[in-house]
Design a protein around this motif. Sequence first.
Motif, PDB file in Angstrom:
ATOM      1  N   ALA A   4       1.010  -1.284  -0.247  1.00  0.00           N
ATOM      2  CA  ALA A   4       0.057   0.009  -0.226  1.00  0.00           C
ATOM      3  C   ALA A   4       0.908   1.737   0.123  1.00  0.00           C
ATOM      4  O   ALA A   4       2.355   1.640   0.434  1.00  0.00           O
ATOM      5  N   ILE A   5       0.473   2.418  -0.559  1.00  0.00           N
ATOM      6  CA  ILE A   5       1.010   3.788  -0.803  1.00  0.00           C
ATOM      7  C   ILE A   5       0.324   4.315  -0.661  1.00  0.00           C
ATOM      8  O   ILE A   5      -0.927   5.125  -1.379  1.00  0.00           O
ATOM      9  N   VAL A   6       0.707   5.797   0.706  1.00  0.00           N
ATOM     10  CA  VAL A   6      -0.196   5.929   1.244  1.00  0.00           C
ATOM     11  C   VAL A   6       0.359   7.399   0.859  1.00  0.00           C
ATOM     12  O   VAL A   6       1.642   7.670   0.942  1.00  0.00           O
ATOM     13  N   ILE A  28      -3.002   2.094  -3.974  1.00  0.00           N
ATOM     14  CA  ILE A  28      -2.753   4.060  -4.009  1.00  0.00           C
ATOM     15  C   ILE A  28      -3.490   4.592  -3.119  1.00  0.00           C
ATOM     16  O   ILE A  28      -4.687   4.453  -3.993  1.00  0.00           O
ATOM     17  N   SER A  29      -3.413   5.645  -2.336  1.00  0.00           N
ATOM     18  CA  SER A  29      -4.212   6.150  -1.443  1.00  0.00           C
ATOM     19  C   SER A  29      -3.963   7.837  -1.532  1.00  0.00           C
ATOM     20  O   SER A  29      -2.378   7.926  -1.531  1.00  0.00           O
ATOM     21  N   ALA A  30      -4.501   8.470  -2.183  1.00  0.00           N
ATOM     22  CA  ALA A  30      -4.064  10.396  -1.820  1.00  0.00           C
ATOM     23  C   ALA A  30      -5.429  11.043  -1.041  1.00  0.00           C
ATOM     24  O   ALA A  30      -6.265  10.550  -1.545  1.00  0.00           O
ATOM     25  N   ASP A  53      -8.021   1.501   3.266  1.00  0.00           N
ATOM     26  CA  ASP A  53      -8.159   0.862   2.754  1.00  0.00           C
ATOM     27  C   ASP A  53      -6.894   0.464   1.416  1.00  0.00           C
ATOM     28  O   ASP A  53      -7.782  -1.193   1.220  1.00  0.00           O
ATOM     29  N   ALA A  54      -5.893   1.126   1.094  1.00  0.00           N
ATOM     30  CA  ALA A  54      -5.228   1.562  -0.059  1.00  0.00           C
ATOM     31  C   ALA A  54      -4.834  -0.214   1.513  1.00  0.00           C
ATOM     32  O   ALA A  54      -4.080  -1.551   0.452  1.00  0.00           O
ATOM     33  N   VAL A  61       2.927  -1.218   3.661  1.00  0.00           N
ATOM     34  CA  VAL A  61       2.966   0.072   3.813  1.00  0.00           C
ATOM     35  C   VAL A  61       3.317   1.131   3.987  1.00  0.00           C
ATOM     36  O   VAL A  61       4.288   1.592   4.548  1.00  0.00           O
ATOM     37  N   ILE A  62       3.407   1.756   2.547  1.00  0.00           N
ATOM     38  CA  ILE A  62       5.022   2.838   2.691  1.00  0.00           C
ATOM     39  C   ILE A  62       4.052   4.486   2.690  1.00  0.00           C
ATOM     40  O   ILE A  62       3.169   4.892   1.886  1.00  0.00           O
ATOM     41  N   LEU A  63       4.409   5.065   4.060  1.00  0.00           N
ATOM     42  CA  LEU A  63       4.149   6.690   3.980  1.00  0.00           C
ATOM     43  C   LEU A  63       4.275   7.414   3.462  1.00  0.00           C
ATOM     44  O   LEU A  63       5.940   7.435   3.502  1.00  0.00           O
ATOM     45  N   ALA A  64       4.348   8.339   2.156  1.00  0.00           N
ATOM     46  CA  ALA A  64       4.839   9.102   0.842  1.00  0.00           C
ATOM     47  C   ALA A  64       3.790  10.561   1.383  1.00  0.00           C
ATOM     48  O   ALA A  64       3.422  10.880   0.275  1.00  0.00           O
TER      49      ALA A  64
END
Length: 209
Positions: A4-6, A28-30, A53-54, A61-64
């Motif tokens: 998951a990429i946030v 991916i979420s934004a 959800d991501a 999970v990656i926090l970006a």
Amino acid sequence: MNIAIVGAGNVGGALARTAVRAGHQVSISASDKDHARVLADEVGGRSADSAADAAQGAELVILAVPYGAVPDVTVALRDAAAGKVVIDATNPINADFSGLAVTDRSGAEEIQAQLPGARVVKAFNTVLASRMADPTVDGVPLDGFYAGDDEQAKAAVRDLLEGMGFRPIDAGPLSAARHLEHLAYLNISLNARLGWPWRSAWKLLGPTD
Ligand SMILES: NC(=O)c1ccc[n+]([C@@H]2O[C@H](COP(=O)([O-])OP(=O)(O)OC[C@H]3O[C@@H](n4cnc5c(N)ncnc54)[C@H](OP(=O)(O)O)[C@@H]3O)[C@@H](O)[C@H]2O)c1
């Protein structure tokens, strides 16, 4: 691996492309769902309506996101990230870019405190987004520094970095993220102050074994 990429900006976009190229599945979420959808369509990933959800079904999970968005994101991820590896790729740069917004401990340790059930590993923060999609210079793999307290989580991040084309370097426990955040800031401030083209990257030379 399901990742998951946030965040779907410079870092989220570059890591999504590199992760998919390395054979991983990404969600991916934004803030803006359309931004997540456009990136997911481009890389062949799944767009998610929220960070939680991501993270659903993801192993990592990656926090970006900008560091200022971290408190909201960690609240949203509190249940969904429990037991999971969370990579903190953020840099806690202060509002006027004159230094770091954290003093006694790193942003990564703050995130670990906000996500007590997760296994936080600092990684990718020392690499400019322009280098994340192709982490080599003249055929030499860039160093991918990582730091964390959970050895199993660190092994997963090490494998991820290597699969993406980095030379992984274990910087130590999560408290070593303090050094990695300053290392990132030095590269950022050099580019800003000296007008460099935002493509410089860290590489330790000489024998390392
Ligand atoms: N840029 C670099 O070279 C670099 C390198 C290493 C580390 N970093 C660090 O990585 C982080 C991201 O940097 P960036 O350059 O990718 O920033 P960016 O281009 O501004 O992208 C930030 C992303 O975070 C999303 N976002 C903001 N608040 C959110 C929230 N509450 N929930 C979910 N998503 C949220 C934004 O959504 P929208 O798209 O909807 O606005 C956007 O997609 C920062 O902490 C930065 O310090 C940056």
